[in-house]
Design an enzyme around this catalytic site. Sequence first.
Site, PDB file in Angstrom:
ATOM      1  N   ARG A 225       1.080   6.717   5.592  1.00 36.68           N
ATOM      2  CA  ARG A 225       0.695   5.862   4.459  1.00 36.68           C
ATOM      3  C   ARG A 225       1.822   4.895   4.100  1.00 36.68           C
ATOM      4  NH1 ARG A 225      -4.105   7.633   2.157  1.00 36.68           N
ATOM      5  NH2 ARG A 225      -3.841   6.086   0.509  1.00 36.68           N
TER       6      ARG A 225
ATOM      7  N   GLY B 164       0.854  -1.184   0.000  1.00 32.07           N
ATOM      8  CA  GLY B 164       0.000   0.000   0.000  1.00 32.07           C
ATOM      9  C   GLY B 164       0.891   1.236   0.000  1.00 32.07           C
ATOM     10  N   CYS B 165       0.345   2.407  -0.240  1.00 29.95           N
ATOM     11  CA  CYS B 165       1.234   3.531  -0.464  1.00 29.95           C
ATOM     12  C   CYS B 165       0.566   4.892  -0.366  1.00 29.95           C
ATOM     13  CB  CYS B 165       1.809   3.474  -1.869  1.00 29.95           C
ATOM     14  SG  CYS B 165       2.415   1.900  -2.336  1.00 29.95           S
ATOM     15  N   GLY B 166       1.431   5.907  -0.350  1.00 30.34           N
ATOM     16  CA  GLY B 166       1.003   7.272  -0.542  1.00 30.34           C
ATOM     17  C   GLY B 166       1.828   7.881  -1.662  1.00 30.34           C
TER      18      GLY B 166
END
Lengths: 502, 359
Positions: B40, B11-13
């Site tokens: 994040r 997952g990420c930003g």
Amino acid sequence: MFRSLAPPEYLAKIDTIKCIRCKRCIQNCGWGVYSWGGDKVLINTSKCVKCLRCFHYCPEEAIEIVDSPTRFKSNAYWGWNVIRNIKRQAETGGIPLTGMGSDLPYTILFDNLLIDACQVTNPSIDPLREPMELRTYLGKKPSKASFETGLDGKLRLKEKLPPQIKLKLPIIFSPMSYGSISLNAQKVLAMAAKECGIVMNTGEGGLHEDLFPYKSNVIVQVASGRFGVNPDYLNAGVAVEIKIGQGAKPGIGGHLPGEKIPLEVARTRMIPVGTDAISPAPQHDIYSIEDLRQLIYAIKEATNYKPVSVKIAAVHNVAAIASGIVRAGADIVYLDGFRGGTGAAPSVIRDHLGIPIEHAIAAVDDRLRQEGIRNEASIIAAGGIRSSADAAKAIALGADAVGIATAALITMGCTTCGKCYTGNCSWGITTQRPELTARLDPEVYAERLINLVHAWEHELKEILGALGINAIESLRGNRERLRGVGLDSQTLDILGVKPAGR
Amino acid sequence: MNHDYQKDISGCGLTGLISKKRRRVSGSSIVKSLCLMNDRGNGLGAGYAAYGIYPDFKDFYAFHIMYDDAGVRFSAEEYLKNNYHIEKIEEIPTCPVKAIPISPLLMRYFVSPLKDRLVGDTRPDDFVVSTVMKVNSEIEGAYIFSSGKNMGAFKGVGNPCDIAEFFKIEEYEGWTWTAHTRFPTNTPGWWGGAHPFTLLDWSIVHNGEISSYGINKRYLEMYGYKLTLLTDTEVAAYMLDLLIRRHGLSISMACQALAAPFWKNIDSKETDEAEALTALRQIYGSALLNGPFSILFGHANGLVGINDRIKLRPLVAAAKDDVVYMASEESAIRAICPSPEKVWSPRAGEPVVVELEKK
């Protein structure tokens, strides 16, 4: 009187207390098991095939059909059918025939493959809330597209695609000829295909005029007997299929006995009434791949370039053969696995030749990709697709669509008794006897087949949703979403699938 | 074809900005924007990409290469010397950071392919792509993580702020920036696994998990791409390279292949457009990126933001003056642009395409 030493397989029993002597069983049995004895129904159990027609139509539930308890001494090696076939061959000197797909307990690869599902990192999608797309186009696709923007600023396609067969979902009805099945059974297929937005295939039996209204949902077949083939026929459907082989009987031809050829079948096939319709083992104008190319292009010329499908049985070298077929110009490669059904085949051929469809799909899809020609043809996989799960697994292995036939017949009453070749089908499916075919009301049974297709459609959408994808093309060839259970590493390698847990 | 791989998910930003007038902006803004979204990521990967940072070497491909050890560097450089004119070799300037105790050897090369290596129709770009494929898949321990002209990627294992400090991001000035913080769920920290992921002057930052990865990978392999990273981001980057550079699709059409419009929308268009979009889906079905994602991709002439077809990951855009911002969260934009003229949430599957003004 001669009495076979091959004992009956089934025991038909009537509870004489429950029986009201209505004689419906006598009327319903196409096999002549029952007859009237003056005060009770007489049973010739050696004729019983356990199709269960009598059971369903007995108003008093007085009938029971059981596997005959009288068996040879049990033997894990010399099994019931082995001994029985030897006895039959000793008595007749003939080749035991059979119908339907092989029922021997070979490993069922579909049952050793499991489908993935989403948890946390990628959300699953609810097909009741979100669009879920199953639409599939069969046919040759260019490797790349080019577009232009007109002076009006609107987007246009520069080069049109070759014609495509549009399917509402990636399922078609596999070829079953008029002759091998009844006209009513074909009507069921045609009506359901139209309603479901998919296609049926005529098989090698011509196209009866009653099916003309369904032309846009029909693929016509050209096989080695060339039955029913004329220019109108070739142009009647959405595509033409050249049948080279059949999964249930790779390498051998077909034989529709004269008893199954009454006037209507004869007219449709363009042969005399009551003559045996023999489809030779090879097509006598195809002795090599270059001959196939000529036939493909002859058909394209005759049809103003409709898609041409080439149907082959899944055999050991299927990948190389399929590659050749694609290079010969076919738009669709139809692969038929060894579990595929048949109206009539020698048991020895059905049970011992060919390979499973799962292996064939994986090998062909891999080969076409390695050669960079996967876009040149669509792959239809058939031969033992029993459920939407099998369909999903076949597609994940690399098929564009699957063909179903046995499943469709089961909706019409078939119980896979395997006696299609006799022409006595009590359900009116694989028979031409008018008193039997009249039982199969096309409208009634079309509704059941439509129900089945709709049910599978819903199930496929649920599977896609669980996978977190909303278009069938994201499942196609996506073997990353399959895992094998209990398969050895070489099998996994051939399937291109990881073992569960990895 | 190898199927027995372990796919990398995270997952990420993400955040990015572009000055349409090619004003070169210091890296400090993008660092500030990214660091706001610390939660994040989980400290196992962050990175930055910038365009316009090497004006003095703008005609050379800038190779950023990470090596596991000096021995690998020797063999990779041997290969480069045989195939490229090397204008300059230098270590990528770094600054010691307490939180980053170990790092690979990081080198930068400004190169151009030797003329006699470009046989036949091979264009320099094709040659560079094949070099990247070859080095990354065949030279164990060497990894080219940036290969465009007048642009570069800087990435590694660490928090966004630490990675920024380590690479001295604030000292670079570029007109387009993208940045990424990562929340890998199953991989040991590997520097090459951080984003941005680049090929030539494409750079991708990506948040999401592409559920269609298996077929996307096999489709790309048919065209000779070698997927060594096993990340969704790599798939997105190569897909854009295939569709735009090799197949000549426009950015907008490529985006519609990656996040295809639904059939019901296509069917309701006028005949010509419906036919064109139908063909796009028929031909590029295997290129459809299915599953949740938001992606920013930078290229020599602009920046594009795109969401999956049902918007399962966040993407917000904003504009002020000649600058367009795009990020996972609006707060990340407001951190560096407190009062944008316009803020909007791009609709599912509809790309935000920003192009640099012609020079």
